[in-house]
Design an enzyme around this catalytic site. Structure first.
Site, PDB file in Angstrom:
ATOM      1  N   GLU A  12       6.586  -9.612  10.070  1.00 56.44           N
ATOM      2  CA  GLU A  12       5.577  -9.285  11.081  1.00 56.44           C
ATOM      3  C   GLU A  12       5.104 -10.505  11.861  1.00 56.44           C
ATOM      4  O   GLU A  12       4.541 -10.373  12.944  1.00 56.44           O
ATOM      5  CB  GLU A  12       4.382  -8.599  10.409  1.00 56.44           C
ATOM      6  CG  GLU A  12       4.739  -7.263   9.790  1.00 56.44           C
ATOM      7  CD  GLU A  12       3.642  -6.697   8.899  1.00 56.44           C
ATOM      8  OE1 GLU A  12       3.703  -5.487   8.605  1.00 56.44           O
ATOM      9  OE2 GLU A  12       2.731  -7.451   8.505  1.00 56.44           O
ATOM     10  N   GLY A  78       2.109   3.782   8.074  1.00 54.75           N
ATOM     11  CA  GLY A  78       2.656   5.122   7.928  1.00 54.75           C
ATOM     12  C   GLY A  78       1.873   6.106   8.776  1.00 54.75           C
ATOM     13  O   GLY A  78       0.640   6.109   8.773  1.00 54.75           O
ATOM     14  N   ILE A 155       1.481   4.587   0.668  1.00 52.75           N
ATOM     15  CA  ILE A 155       1.433   6.052   0.618  1.00 52.75           C
ATOM     16  C   ILE A 155       2.835   6.621   0.812  1.00 52.75           C
ATOM     17  O   ILE A 155       3.442   6.469   1.874  1.00 52.75           O
ATOM     18  CB  ILE A 155       0.472   6.606   1.697  1.00 52.75           C
ATOM     19  CG1 ILE A 155      -0.910   5.958   1.555  1.00 52.75           C
ATOM     20  CG2 ILE A 155       0.374   8.123   1.583  1.00 52.75           C
ATOM     21  CD1 ILE A 155      -1.549   6.102   0.190  1.00 52.75           C
ATOM     22  N   MET A 175      -2.402  -1.208   4.486  1.00 53.99           N
ATOM     23  CA  MET A 175      -2.986  -1.862   3.314  1.00 53.99           C
ATOM     24  C   MET A 175      -3.856  -3.084   3.614  1.00 53.99           C
ATOM     25  O   MET A 175      -4.285  -3.752   2.671  1.00 53.99           O
ATOM     26  CB  MET A 175      -1.864  -2.246   2.345  1.00 53.99           C
ATOM     27  CG  MET A 175      -1.044  -1.055   1.874  1.00 53.99           C
ATOM     28  SD  MET A 175       0.373  -1.490   0.824  1.00 53.99           S
ATOM     29  CE  MET A 175      -0.458  -1.985  -0.680  1.00 53.99           C
ATOM     30  N   GLU A 176      -4.144  -3.369   4.889  1.00 52.00           N
ATOM     31  CA  GLU A 176      -4.927  -4.571   5.203  1.00 52.00           C
ATOM     32  C   GLU A 176      -5.991  -4.390   6.286  1.00 52.00           C
ATOM     33  O   GLU A 176      -7.015  -5.073   6.275  1.00 52.00           O
ATOM     34  CB  GLU A 176      -4.001  -5.723   5.661  1.00 52.00           C
ATOM     35  CG  GLU A 176      -3.037  -6.245   4.648  1.00 52.00           C
ATOM     36  CD  GLU A 176      -1.773  -5.395   4.521  1.00 52.00           C
ATOM     37  OE1 GLU A 176      -1.174  -5.368   3.443  1.00 52.00           O
ATOM     38  OE2 GLU A 176      -1.395  -4.763   5.533  1.00 52.00           O
ATOM     39  N   ASP A 199       7.058   4.570   9.144  1.00 51.86           N
ATOM     40  CA  ASP A 199       7.422   5.700   8.291  1.00 51.86           C
ATOM     41  C   ASP A 199       6.383   6.794   8.457  1.00 51.86           C
ATOM     42  O   ASP A 199       5.390   6.631   9.168  1.00 51.86           O
ATOM     43  CB  ASP A 199       7.523   5.267   6.823  1.00 51.86           C
ATOM     44  CG  ASP A 199       6.204   4.733   6.279  1.00 51.86           C
ATOM     45  OD1 ASP A 199       5.365   5.555   5.871  1.00 51.86           O
ATOM     46  OD2 ASP A 199       6.002   3.502   6.275  1.00 51.86           O
TER      47      ASP A 199
END
Length: 234
Positions: A12, A78, A155, A175-176, A199
């Site tokens: 990233e 996601g 997830i 997640m951040e 995703d």
């Protein structure tokens, strides 16, 4: 203006660090902070590592040591909606933590105890700029404004995805972001989370994530380049 850019994983931020010129590298908390010129803007680029704690520590270092004026969190997520497809972009109107649960103390699900806010807003000016830049550099990509929900979980089950959608009306999950948004809120720093969809946050997530990570990151980089060029010109 100093722009702080946080990505959780090396893919990233790798291209950003390679593109940066006149850079100085500072090591702190097992993170490498690249400070230099990025597409005409003064920027600090860093890989935070995965998860809320890493992200929050990283954001606080950017505030304390580099005195950034803006925080941008870039990365993948996601999708929580069928119409938001792989490669599309979600810009944060706000962010919150889906794994925070102090309901037993009378707080709303997702609300951090003893904080007066339930969610952490994205900066409206940065969001407007990001929309404008998306239209210019990735016109064929779907761009959505909405809530980003964060938790220390990847997830990959349809049941968990539906639970998050029902309780938080999120557009995507990762997640951040909300941890960075919380740190930005506490430090009064304008912040925007930019997420490219890798995703669908369901039973196919692990397989699809690896396949489409490169596409998602490429869209994010095009957007960041245009944003930084405009920010440095103002």
């Amino acid at each position: 203006m100093i722009i702080g850019i946080i990505g959780a994983m090396e893919p990233e931020v790798e291209a950003l660090k390679e593109t940066m010129t006149d850079k100085k590298i500072t090591n702190k908390a097992q993170m490498e902070f690249y400070h230099g010129n990025l597409w005409g803007a003064e920027a600090v680029v860093v890989r935070s590592g995965i998860g809320k704690v890493n992200a929050a520590i990283c954001a606080q270092i950017l505030a304390d040591d580099f005195h950034v004026d803006v925080l941008i969190n870039t990365g993948v997520a996601g999708s929580l909606h069928n119409e938001i497809n792989i490669g599309d972009i979600v810009l944060s109107t706000d962010a919150l933590q889906h794994d925070m649960d102090a309901v037993g103390f009378g707080y709303a699900l997702g609300q951090i105890p003893q904080m007066e806010v339930w969610d952490f807003p994205g900066d409206r000016k940065l969001l407007s700029l990001a929309k404008e830049c998306c239209a210019k550099v990735i016109p064929d990509t779907g761009v959505f404004e909405g809530r980003i929900v964060t938790g220390d979980q990847f997830i990959s089950s349809r049941e968990k995805k539906e639970w998050i959608k029902k309780n938080f009306a999120g557009y995507c999950t990762e997640m951040e972001g909300a941890a960075i948004a919380q740190a930005a809120y506490l430090n009064h720093i304008p912040c925007l989370i930019i997420r490219a969809i890798s995703d669908k946050a369901d039973d196919s997530a692990q397989m699809v994530y690896s396949e489409f990570l490169e596409i998602a990151v490429a869209n994010s980089i095009k957007l960041l380049k245009e944003m930084l060029q405009k920010l440095s010109a103002n």
